[in-house]
Design a protein around this motif. Structure first.
Motif, PDB file in Angstrom:
ATOM      1  N   ALA A  16       0.829  -1.210   0.000  1.00 13.52           N
ATOM      2  CA  ALA A  16       0.000   0.000   0.000  1.00 13.52           C
ATOM      3  C   ALA A  16       0.865   1.263   0.000  1.00 13.52           C
ATOM      4  O   ALA A  16       0.457   2.310  -0.495  1.00 13.52           O
ATOM      5  CB  ALA A  16      -0.919  -0.017   1.215  1.00 13.52           C
ATOM      6  N   SER A  17       2.087   1.168   0.522  1.00 16.64           N
ATOM      7  CA  SER A  17       2.983   2.329   0.574  1.00 16.64           C
ATOM      8  C   SER A  17       3.454   2.745  -0.819  1.00 16.64           C
ATOM      9  O   SER A  17       4.059   3.791  -0.984  1.00 16.64           O
ATOM     10  CB  SER A  17       4.207   1.979   1.423  1.00 16.64           C
ATOM     11  N   GLY A  18       3.204   1.896  -1.803  1.00 18.37           N
ATOM     12  CA  GLY A  18       3.674   2.172  -3.153  1.00 18.37           C
ATOM     13  C   GLY A  18       4.968   1.436  -3.440  1.00 18.37           C
ATOM     14  O   GLY A  18       5.376   1.275  -4.581  1.00 18.37           O
ATOM     15  N   LYS A  19       5.611   0.984  -2.361  1.00 17.02           N
ATOM     16  CA  LYS A  19       6.872   0.245  -2.525  1.00 17.02           C
ATOM     17  C   LYS A  19       6.580  -1.220  -2.791  1.00 17.02           C
ATOM     18  O   LYS A  19       5.437  -1.670  -2.714  1.00 17.02           O
ATOM     19  CB  LYS A  19       7.695   0.349  -1.234  1.00 17.02           C
ATOM     20  N   SER A  20       7.625  -1.949  -3.054  1.00 15.12           N
ATOM     21  CA  SER A  20       7.469  -3.379  -3.219  1.00 15.12           C
ATOM     22  C   SER A  20       8.291  -4.053  -2.129  1.00 15.12           C
ATOM     23  O   SER A  20       9.364  -3.564  -1.771  1.00 15.12           O
ATOM     24  CB  SER A  20       7.977  -3.756  -4.613  1.00 15.12           C
ATOM     25  N   GLY A  21       7.813  -5.115  -1.563  1.00 14.42           N
ATOM     26  CA  GLY A  21       8.567  -5.786  -0.510  1.00 14.42           C
ATOM     27  C   GLY A  21       7.735  -6.882   0.106  1.00 14.42           C
ATOM     28  O   GLY A  21       6.656  -7.214  -0.383  1.00 14.42           O
ATOM     29  N   GLN A  22       8.248  -7.452   1.224  1.00 17.75           N
ATOM     30  CA  GLN A  22       7.519  -8.531   1.884  1.00 17.75           C
ATOM     31  C   GLN A  22       6.535  -7.925   2.872  1.00 17.75           C
ATOM     32  O   GLN A  22       6.932  -7.233   3.800  1.00 17.75           O
ATOM     33  CB  GLN A  22       8.484  -9.480   2.599  1.00 17.75           C
ATOM     34  N   GLY A  23       5.285  -8.184   2.702  1.00 16.67           N
ATOM     35  CA  GLY A  23       4.278  -7.612   3.595  1.00 16.67           C
ATOM     36  C   GLY A  23       2.848  -7.849   3.146  1.00 16.67           C
ATOM     37  O   GLY A  23       1.907  -7.582   3.881  1.00 16.67           O
ATOM     38  N   ARG A  24       2.681  -8.364   1.929  1.00 17.25           N
ATOM     39  CA  ARG A  24       1.313  -8.579   1.407  1.00 17.25           C
ATOM     40  C   ARG A  24       0.661  -9.803   2.044  1.00 17.25           C
ATOM     41  O   ARG A  24       1.292 -10.860   2.163  1.00 17.25           O
ATOM     42  CB  ARG A  24       1.370  -8.864  -0.097  1.00 17.25           C
ATOM     43  N   MET A  25      -0.595  -9.651   2.399  1.00 12.06           N
ATOM     44  CA  MET A  25      -1.318 -10.830   2.868  1.00 12.06           C
ATOM     45  C   MET A  25      -1.421 -11.817   1.709  1.00 12.06           C
ATOM     46  O   MET A  25      -1.526 -11.413   0.548  1.00 12.06           O
ATOM     47  CB  MET A  25      -2.729 -10.463   3.337  1.00 12.06           C
ATOM     48  N   LEU A  26      -1.372 -13.117   1.999  1.00 14.13           N
ATOM     49  CA  LEU A  26      -1.519 -14.122   0.945  1.00 14.13           C
ATOM     50  C   LEU A  26      -2.872 -13.954   0.259  1.00 14.13           C
ATOM     51  O   LEU A  26      -3.811 -13.443   0.851  1.00 14.13           O
ATOM     52  CB  LEU A  26      -1.424 -15.529   1.531  1.00 14.13           C
ATOM     53  N   GLU A  27      -2.948 -14.430  -0.979  1.00 14.05           N
ATOM     54  CA  GLU A  27      -4.214 -14.343  -1.730  1.00 14.05           C
ATOM     55  C   GLU A  27      -5.205 -15.374  -1.190  1.00 14.05           C
ATOM     56  O   GLU A  27      -4.827 -16.365  -0.560  1.00 14.05           O
ATOM     57  CB  GLU A  27      -3.958 -14.592  -3.221  1.00 14.05           C
ATOM     58  N   THR A  28      -6.477 -15.131  -1.495  1.00 11.78           N
ATOM     59  CA  THR A  28      -7.563 -15.978  -0.980  1.00 11.78           C
ATOM     60  C   THR A  28      -7.307 -17.467  -1.215  1.00 11.78           C
ATOM     61  O   THR A  28      -7.433 -18.282  -0.303  1.00 11.78           O
ATOM     62  CB  THR A  28      -8.889 -15.586  -1.664  1.00 11.78           C
ATOM     63  N   LEU A  29      -6.956 -17.808  -2.460  1.00 14.75           N
ATOM     64  CA  LEU A  29      -6.804 -19.219  -2.816  1.00 14.75           C
ATOM     65  C   LEU A  29      -5.761 -19.916  -1.939  1.00 14.75           C
ATOM     66  O   LEU A  29      -5.951 -21.041  -1.484  1.00 14.75           O
ATOM     67  CB  LEU A  29      -6.406 -19.307  -4.297  1.00 14.75           C
ATOM     68  N   GLU A  30      -4.658 -19.177  -1.696  1.00 12.39           N
ATOM     69  CA  GLU A  30      -3.598 -19.754  -0.879  1.00 12.39           C
ATOM     70  C   GLU A  30      -4.032 -19.888   0.578  1.00 12.39           C
ATOM     71  O   GLU A  30      -3.809 -20.919   1.207  1.00 12.39           O
ATOM     72  CB  GLU A  30      -2.373 -18.843  -0.952  1.00 12.39           C
ATOM     73  N   LEU A  31      -4.676 -18.827   1.101  1.00 22.99           N
ATOM     74  CA  LEU A  31      -5.131 -18.891   2.494  1.00 22.99           C
ATOM     75  C   LEU A  31      -6.140 -20.010   2.662  1.00 22.99           C
ATOM     76  O   LEU A  31      -6.128 -20.749   3.645  1.00 22.99           O
ATOM     77  CB  LEU A  31      -5.759 -17.551   2.900  1.00 22.99           C
ATOM     78  N   PHE A  32      -7.008 -20.134   1.661  1.00 18.73           N
ATOM     79  CA  PHE A  32      -8.014 -21.197   1.667  1.00 18.73           C
ATOM     80  C   PHE A  32      -7.309 -22.560   1.770  1.00 18.73           C
ATOM     81  O   PHE A  32      -7.713 -23.430   2.541  1.00 18.73           O
ATOM     82  CB  PHE A  32      -8.806 -21.094   0.358  1.00 18.73           C
ATOM     83  N   GLY A  33      -6.250 -22.728   1.015  1.00 22.55           N
ATOM     84  CA  GLY A  33      -5.479 -23.974   1.042  1.00 22.55           C
ATOM     85  C   GLY A  33      -4.854 -24.220   2.415  1.00 22.55           C
ATOM     86  O   GLY A  33      -4.853 -25.347   2.916  1.00 22.55           O
ATOM     87  N   HIS A  34      -4.327 -23.160   3.043  1.00 20.59           N
ATOM     88  CA  HIS A  34      -3.722 -23.322   4.376  1.00 20.59           C
ATOM     89  C   HIS A  34      -4.797 -23.686   5.408  1.00 20.59           C
ATOM     90  O   HIS A  34      -4.553 -24.476   6.325  1.00 20.59           O
ATOM     91  CB  HIS A  34      -2.991 -22.046   4.785  1.00 20.59           C
ATOM     92  N   ILE A  35      -5.978 -23.103   5.240  1.00 20.37           N
ATOM     93  CA  ILE A  35      -7.078 -23.413   6.175  1.00 20.37           C
ATOM     94  C   ILE A  35      -7.456 -24.890   6.030  1.00 20.37           C
ATOM     95  O   ILE A  35      -7.637 -25.604   7.013  1.00 20.37           O
ATOM     96  CB  ILE A  35      -8.276 -22.466   5.915  1.00 20.37           C
ATOM     97  N   ARG A  36      -7.526 -25.373   4.787  1.00 22.98           N
ATOM     98  CA  ARG A  36      -7.828 -26.798   4.554  1.00 22.98           C
ATOM     99  C   ARG A  36      -6.777 -27.689   5.196  1.00 22.98           C
ATOM    100  O   ARG A  36      -7.088 -28.704   5.819  1.00 22.98           O
ATOM    101  CB  ARG A  36      -7.837 -27.091   3.048  1.00 22.98           C
ATOM    102  N   LEU A  37      -5.524 -27.264   5.024  1.00 22.51           N
ATOM    103  CA  LEU A  37      -4.411 -28.042   5.567  1.00 22.51           C
ATOM    104  C   LEU A  37      -4.550 -28.176   7.088  1.00 22.51           C
ATOM    105  O   LEU A  37      -4.358 -29.253   7.659  1.00 22.51           O
ATOM    106  CB  LEU A  37      -3.106 -27.325   5.207  1.00 22.51           C
ATOM    107  N   MET A  38      -4.917 -27.064   7.729  1.00 26.97           N
ATOM    108  CA  MET A  38      -5.058 -27.099   9.189  1.00 26.97           C
ATOM    109  C   MET A  38      -6.256 -27.915   9.630  1.00 26.97           C
ATOM    110  O   MET A  38      -6.185 -28.680  10.587  1.00 26.97           O
ATOM    111  CB  MET A  38      -5.194 -25.680   9.724  1.00 26.97           C
ATOM    112  N   LEU A  39      -7.374 -27.746   8.919  1.00 30.06           N
ATOM    113  CA  LEU A  39      -8.592 -28.461   9.317  1.00 30.06           C
ATOM    114  C   LEU A  39      -8.457 -29.966   9.102  1.00 30.06           C
ATOM    115  O   LEU A  39      -9.090 -30.758   9.780  1.00 30.06           O
ATOM    116  CB  LEU A  39      -9.807 -27.937   8.538  1.00 30.06           C
TER     117      LEU A  39
END
Ligand code: C5P
Length: 402
Positions: free
Chosen positions: A158-181
């Motif tokens: 959001a700062s306009g810069k590029s770097g590590q800080g973006r929340m994962l995309e829905t599809l990936e988070l969805f996959g991690h949730i499946r993995l945990m469940l």
């Protein structure tokens, strides 16, 4: 998919611009059948509203106003007690600090303190904030207490810069949730090797012999096995988005697939050979491109390695998995051919697949299969999505492993 059906997920949303992506995640989870309770922090409300989440989940979403309402003394306890998983997405540096220090100043904070279920955190913040030792220490503290932290990813911030800080995309988070469940599912602690796609056999440096296998059924099986808690190695010759949690081994030829299978089945409980492996491959491969001016080439073929045969010949109990499942994609005499393969390849089960039908087999999203078991039993499944077929196969594999 059954993994999310009826699952009670408590979702915390905190004050980051990624809160708009959390709305999509909530929508996907609700559509998959999860019962979602959403708690928004005061700063999350600067970006999105409780109504956004209420509209997507069909359930009440909660804010700090509820912390001081008449139900307050039980609300956080009840929300926490019912939850099977607490997902905080996006999770800001502030909320990470609050969680790490056990502060109790908001509805989300008191609910998180009260919750005994697993916690998944999807951090989202500016890259310097993420890299700061204070944030890193807080995350390490949470991880040490068993929290599952996923992301943040690199990219535009959001700062306009590029770097590590973006929340994962829905599809990936969805996959991690499946993995945990899925962690305590039918195949928990089991290692399953799955092959997917068609092999590619070179004719010359630019051409190859291959087939129309899309890999869809193999990838669906990998996801279904992960949903059941298995540790999955997916040996693949196609480029598709892999299920979160799978170990991916990329191969091209039958020989490469053979080597990968023999390496991966060491210590595995089950092998499911979904891949359409070449039966024949060009014998002598020129190192230069075949030229038109040289006339029509006479291509001589030889047998490609038979992977299931090689697995059958492994010494039992050594490297051979306990359960081996094959697929038989046939255009004619389906059952006869499948039964022959079941026997000749020493399989525990074969999935017979009529590829002459338009709604089953290669490329399409549905499949109609017959499961043949080594004990002579057979089960004809109706037309199902490839994922539903995968879930049935995974259930049978789990029974065979019992
Ligand atoms: O190609 P076919 O119908 O004979 O494949 C039957 C089963 O054998 C499938 O599970 C496939 O993955 C496996 N196979 C193999 N090695 C080959 C050919 C097929 O393991 N060379």
């Amino acid at each position: 998919m059954t993994i999310l059906k009826g699952k009670r997920i408590l979702m915390g949303v905190t004050g980051s611009i990624a809160a708009y992506k959390a709305a999509d995640l909530a929508s996907q989870l609700a559509q998959a059948g999860a019962i979602l309770d959403v708690v928004l922090t005061a700063s999350a409300l600067k970006f999105v509203t409780a109504l956004t989440f209420q509209s997507l989940t069909g359930r009440r979403a909660y804010t700090d106003a509820d912390l001081w309402g008449t139900e307050a003394h039980v609300l956080h306890v009840e929300l926490a007690r019912k939850a099977e998983l607490l997902v905080i997405a996006p999770c800001t540096a502030n909320t990470i600090a609050i969680l790490a220090h056990g502060e109790a100043d908001s509805l989300l904070a008191v609910t998180a303190l009260s919750a005994k279920c697993p916690l998944l955190i999807a951090p989202a913040m500016e890259s310097n904030m993420y890299a700061h030792p204070a944030t890193q220490e807080n995350l390490a503290k949470l991880a040490g207490r068993g929290a599952y932290i996923t992301g943040p990813a690199e990219g535009h911030l959001a700062s306009g810069k590029s770097g590590q800080g973006r929340m994962l995309e829905t599809l990936e988070l969805f996959g991690h949730i499946r993995l945990m469940l899925g962690r305590n599912g039918l195949l928990a602690d089991k290692k399953v090797v799955i092959t997917a796609g068609g092999t590619h056999e070179p004719l010359d440096p630019v051409r190859e012999l291959t087939n129309r296998s899309s890999g869809k059924q193999g990838y669906a099986l990998a996801q279904a096995a992960i949903d059941a808690g298995a540790q999955v190695s997916l040996i693949t010759s196609v480029e598709r988005t892999p299920p979160v949690g799978a170990r991916i081994v990329t191969v091209r030829t039958a020989q490469e697939m053979l080597e990968a299978v023999l390496a991966e089945v060491a210590g595995a409980d089950a092998l499911i050979m979904v891949a359409a492996v070449a039966d024949f491959r060009p014998k002598d491969i020129p190192d230069r491109k075949m030229k038109k001016k040289d006339g029509i080439p006479q291509v001589k073929l030889e047998y490609a390695p038979d992977i299931l045969e090689a697995v059958a010949n492994l010494k039992s109990g050594k490297k051979r998995p306990k359960v081996v499942v094959g697929f038989a994609a046939e255009s004619h005499d389906l059952l006869e051919n499948a039964a022959l393969k079941l026997q000749s390849k020493a399989l525990d089960m074969i999935v017979a697949n009529d590829i002459s039908a338009e709604d089953a087999g290669f490329s399409v999203d549905t499949n109609r299969v017959i499961l043949l078991h080594a004990n002579g039993e057979s089960e004809a499944l109706s037309l199902l999505s490839k994922f539903e077929v995968a879930e049935k196969i995974v259930n049978r594999v789990a029974s065979l492993l019992e």
